[in-house]
Write a protein that holds these residues in place. Structure first.
Motif, PDB file in Angstrom:
ATOM      1  N   ILE A 191       0.857  -1.187   0.000  1.00 40.67           N
ATOM      2  CA  ILE A 191       0.000   0.000   0.000  1.00 40.67           C
ATOM      3  C   ILE A 191       0.892   1.235   0.000  1.00 40.67           C
ATOM      4  CG2 ILE A 191      -1.738   1.296   1.290  1.00 40.67           C
ATOM      5  CD1 ILE A 191      -2.706  -1.356   2.442  1.00 40.67           C
ATOM      6  N   LYS A 192       0.602   2.174  -0.876  1.00 41.86           N
ATOM      7  CA  LYS A 192       1.433   3.362  -0.979  1.00 41.86           C
ATOM      8  C   LYS A 192       1.222   4.277   0.219  1.00 41.86           C
ATOM      9  CE  LYS A 192       1.719   3.444  -6.026  1.00 41.86           C
ATOM     10  NZ  LYS A 192       1.491   4.245  -7.261  1.00 41.86           N
ATOM     11  N   GLY A 193       2.206   5.107   0.447  1.00 42.80           N
ATOM     12  CA  GLY A 193       2.134   6.045   1.560  1.00 42.80           C
ATOM     13  C   GLY A 193       3.186   5.742   2.601  1.00 42.80           C
ATOM     14  N   ARG A 194       3.800   6.786   3.128  1.00 42.20           N
ATOM     15  CA  ARG A 194       4.867   6.618   4.113  1.00 42.20           C
ATOM     16  C   ARG A 194       4.417   7.093   5.485  1.00 42.20           C
ATOM     17  NH1 ARG A 194      10.186   5.982   2.187  1.00 42.20           N
ATOM     18  NH2 ARG A 194      10.219   5.689  -0.075  1.00 42.20           N
ATOM     19  N   TRP A 195       4.850   6.370   6.487  1.00 42.18           N
ATOM     20  CA  TRP A 195       4.608   6.763   7.859  1.00 42.18           C
ATOM     21  C   TRP A 195       5.819   7.552   8.327  1.00 42.18           C
ATOM     22  CZ3 TRP A 195       1.678   2.868  11.398  1.00 42.18           C
ATOM     23  CH2 TRP A 195       0.554   2.387  10.720  1.00 42.18           C
ATOM     24  N   LEU A 196       5.579   8.759   8.835  1.00 43.17           N
ATOM     25  CA  LEU A 196       6.675   9.582   9.310  1.00 43.17           C
ATOM     26  C   LEU A 196       6.129  10.666  10.228  1.00 43.17           C
ATOM     27  CD1 LEU A 196       7.752  12.095   6.525  1.00 43.17           C
ATOM     28  CD2 LEU A 196       5.615  10.841   6.463  1.00 43.17           C
ATOM     29  N   LEU A 197       7.046  11.241  10.999  1.00 46.04           N
ATOM     30  CA  LEU A 197       6.688  12.396  11.798  1.00 46.04           C
ATOM     31  C   LEU A 197       6.757  13.629  10.901  1.00 46.04           C
ATOM     32  CD1 LEU A 197       8.745  11.657  15.037  1.00 46.04           C
ATOM     33  CD2 LEU A 197       6.287  11.385  14.706  1.00 46.04           C
TER      34      LEU A 197
END
Length: 237
Positions: A191-197
């Motif tokens: 699934i596309k999309g990045r987890w980040l602060l």
């Protein structure tokens, strides 16, 4: 940018030392994880596994751990994973590597030993064991020290029923660490999309925070946890 290698390795060791009692109580495969030799082996393996996601980066120092062998492995991982910070920086990769290592520990002594040797080598390389600026010499030093540690653990009767846990947890520690940086990770890949602060919160890798605060704090954490785990009469839940 990604966290520096030694920060990843130190975080893997810290998480293993911190979680070993709970793991030993929760699952039979980690039943011996608190024995001194097993604890040290587990910390090293988890530290090395915390470098695994960056094997998708052929230019990274970690790809030079065992010279051409790990460089070629890194090139293959880079191709199969779709490039840097794609498939290898996800929960799916953490689960897959953990399950794969567990299967090898249960059914293939040779496969298990290869994984253990690779993890120890990755940990030593991340902690800068070697000769600065001398790639081949550093690879030789790493190979000799890795072999020595592997033989010592074998002579002490270390079992590796916990291998899958250490590998999966180490890889997960890497993903969590990179999610705290300004680039984040595709945690739910494919699934596309990045987890980040947010950029102003996520720390910049290689800067003062990581070098002067994070890495020293993790090092102190390892010393404290080893003391608590190994000193007679001291227990920690």
């Amino acid at each position: 940018m990604r966290m520096m290698g030694h920060s990843h390795a130190l975080s893997g060791a810290v998480i293993w030392l911190a979680s070993a009692p709970a793991l030993a109580g929760l699952t039979p495969v980690a039943g011996n994880a608190l024995l001194p030799a097993e604890l040290l082996a587990g910390a090293l393996v988890c530290a090395g596994a915390a470098m695994l996601p960056d094997l998708d980066h052929p230019s990274a120092t970690i790809a030079q751990t065992f010279g051409p062998a790990t460089w070629l492995l890194s090139k293959a991982v880079n191709f199969l994973s779709g490039g840097h910070r794609h498939a290898t920086h996800s929960l799916l990769f953490c689960v897959a590597t953990g399950l794969g290592a567990h299967a090898l520990a249960q059914y293939s002594t040779v496969g298990r030993d290869i994984v253990v040797v690779l993890m120890i080598g990755l940990a030593l390389r991340a902690l800068a064991v070697g000769v600065p600026g001398r790639t081949i010499t550093s690879a030789v030093v790493n190979i000799l020290l890795t072999a020595a540690l592997f033989l010592i653990f074998g002579s002490l009767g270390v079992g590796y029923g916990w291998l899958g846990l250490a590998v999966g947890i180490g890889a997960f520690a890497h993903v969590v660490g990179d999610c705290l940086t300004e680039r984040g990770c595709p945690v739910l890949w494919p699934i596309k999309g990045r987890w980040l602060l947010p950029y102003k919160i996520g720390f910049k890798t290689g800067k003062a925070f990581e070098q002067k605060l994070l890495a020293p704090a993790l090092s102190v954490g390892i010393v404290v946890l080893l003391y608590l785990r190994l000193m007679p009469g001291i227990t920690m839940g």
